[in-house]
Motif scaffolding. Sequence first.
Motif, PDB file in Angstrom:
ATOM      1  N   ASP A  53      44.284  32.251  25.840  1.00 64.00           N
ATOM      2  CA  ASP A  53      44.593  32.543  24.178  1.00 64.00           C
ATOM      3  C   ASP A  53      45.916  31.757  23.885  1.00 64.00           C
ATOM      4  OD1 ASP A  53      42.594  34.285  23.772  1.00 64.00           O
ATOM      5  OD2 ASP A  53      43.716  36.279  23.823  1.00 64.00           O
ATOM      6  N   ASP A  69      46.587  28.913  21.014  1.00 65.28           N
ATOM      7  CA  ASP A  69      47.593  29.016  20.039  1.00 65.28           C
ATOM      8  C   ASP A  69      48.611  28.012  20.047  1.00 65.28           C
ATOM      9  OD1 ASP A  69      46.803  31.539  19.239  1.00 65.28           O
ATOM     10  OD2 ASP A  69      47.759  32.597  20.585  1.00 65.28           O
ATOM     11  N   ARG A 122      47.860  42.160  21.866  1.00 66.63           N
ATOM     12  CA  ARG A 122      47.495  41.611  23.132  1.00 66.63           C
ATOM     13  C   ARG A 122      48.257  41.815  24.332  1.00 66.63           C
ATOM     14  NH1 ARG A 122      46.001  35.376  22.195  1.00 66.63           N
ATOM     15  NH2 ARG A 122      48.299  35.475  21.259  1.00 66.63           N
TER      16      ARG A 122
END
Length: 578
Positions: free
Chosen positions: A111, A115, A94
Motif C-alpha cells: 500500500d 501511495d 490500516r
Amino acid sequence: MADPFAQLAQQVAAVKSAAPSTEAPAAQSAPVDPFESLAQQVVALKAQSQSAPSNPATGPLPLDIAGWNTGLKMPGWLSRGMAGAGEFAYNQARGAGERLGMMSPQEVAQDQKLDAPLNATTAGKVGKLLGGIGWTAPAMLIPGVNTLVGGALLGSALGATTPTAPGQSALRNAALGAGTGLLGNFIGEHGPGWFSSILARRAQGAVDAAAPYAERDAVLSAAREAGYKVPPTAVRRNVLTTALESLSGKAATRQSAEVVNQGVTDSLVAQDLGLDPKAPISVPALRGARRSAGAVYQQVADALPSFESDQPYREAIAALGQGDPDLAGAYNGFEANTPQAVKDLSTSLAVDTHPGPAAVKMTKALRAASKATFQRYFRSQDPSDLALAQAQRDGAAALEGLIGRRLDEGAANGESTVPRGLAQDWKDARTTIAKSYQAAGALKNGHINAVRLGALLDRGAPMSDGMGLAGRFAQQFGEVARVPKSGPGVSKLAAMLGLAGEGGALYLHSPEAAAVSAATVAAPYAARGAILSDLGQRALATPKYTSAGVTALLRGLKAGSPYLTRLALPALTGGLAK
C-alpha cells in the motif's frame, strides 16, 4: 486510456476465429497454441499493473456529492489534496487493522508503494496534513488532551496506529508521536506570548524607524488630502517604485507633479484670502483682500472709543526694553546695551488709557515699521536693527492682543457698541492681511511660489491654514513644489524610437510590430498616470515601516498557536511517521 485486457481479449477472439477447423498431420510438429501465448501475456500484464505504483491524482477526479456523481471534474490540485486528506484516515485504519492482525506488514508495504506517487506531490502532502488535523480535532474535546500529558498520549496513539512495513517500528512511531504531542502542547501554551513579544518588537521597530520622518509624514498626510502629489521614491524607495519611475521618466514625473501641485497651492492661498480659486492670483487681487479685511479695523475703532491697559499688556511692553533677562542677570549692566530706540518704543507704549481709533492705527503702523526694519537688518546685519524690528513686532502683537481681549469682554458684558463675533473678525482680519503680504512676496507670474512660502517659514514667519500647509509641503518636497516652467516634458528619444518602430512595422507589413511599438511609446505615459493617480499615490507613495502581511501572519499565528500546534504537530509527525 484503452484497457489492455480488453485489447488482449479482442486479440484472443480474432485468433480463435482464424484457427483451422482440421487437425494438423500427425507427422508435423505440434504448433504453438495461440490461446496459451495470449493467456501468458494477460497474466504478465496484470501482474505488472498490480506491481506498478499507481498515482490516484494523475488526473482530475469526478465530483461526487453523497455518492451522486455530478459529472463535474475537480481540478488536479484539489483532487490530490482530497486524496491526501482521505489517505490519512485510511492510514490510521490500516494501522489499527495491522495491530489487530487483520493486515500483514507486507500488505502495508504494498500500500505504501501505491501511495508513494501521491505523497510525492505538494497538494497530496498538504491534504494529508489538513486531513490529519481534521481527523484529530475532535480529540481536543476530550478533557485533559490540551495538557502536556494529554498531548503526549494523543501523539503516541497516532504514532502507534501508523501502519508499519517490514523494517519499520511501531514503537519508534509511538515515541515520535509522543514527542510531537509534548512539543505541540508546549508551543500552544507559550506561543501566544512569543508572538506577542515579536509583534511588540516589530511595532517598536516601526515607531523607531518612523521617528526621524514624523514631520515629513505628517505633512505628506495633510498634503495628500489637499491634492498634492509626490514621486513615490521621495518617500518609499524600493524595486517597484524605482522601476515605475524609471519607466515613467524621473524628470517627466516631477514636471507632471509640479503642474498638479501648483494648482493646489494657488487654490489653498486663494481660499485663505477669500479670493476666487479659479481666477489667477494678482497684486490687485491681494490688495482687494487687504481692503476687505481692513474694513474690520474701522468696526473695531468704532466699537472701542477708549479702553484701559491690562496686566498682560503691561508685562509684555515692559519686557520690550529689558533685553534678555538671563544675560542681564549674569552680566551686570548688559541691559544698558539695549538700543535706545527699543527703550523709547517701550516707553511710548506704556500708557494706561488707549483711544480706540489711535490704537488700531498704531497696530498697523508697528507692523509696517517692523517689516521695514527687518528688511533693513537683512541688508545691514546690524544687531540693533534686529532688536528694534523684533520689538516693533512684539509691541504690535501686545496691542492687538489687548484689543482682542477688550472686544471679548465687551461682548460678554453685553456692551451695545461691541457686537458678538467682532473679536474673531478682528483676529481673522489681521491674519488675512498678514497672509496677503506673504502671498505678495511669493507671487510669480500669477502663481504662488510655495518654495518662497517655505523660506518664510524657515525664517520664523507665522503661517497657518492652507498657506501654512503649502509652505510646509515645500519645505519637505521642494523639488515638486516649484512654479513649473512648462508642462510635462516629452521624450524626444521615445518619440523618435516610436516613429522608427512604426515605420519599420509599415515596411514589414507587421501589425504585431506596430502594436509593440505603440505600446512602447505609450508605456511611460501609462506608468506616469498610474503613479500620480490617487490610488497610485496611496499604494506607492505612502511611507511604510513594517510589512502588513508579516504582521497579519504573526497575529494569526498568535491566535491559532494554542490550538493549531496541538493538532498540527501530532498529525504531521505522529500521524505520518513511518
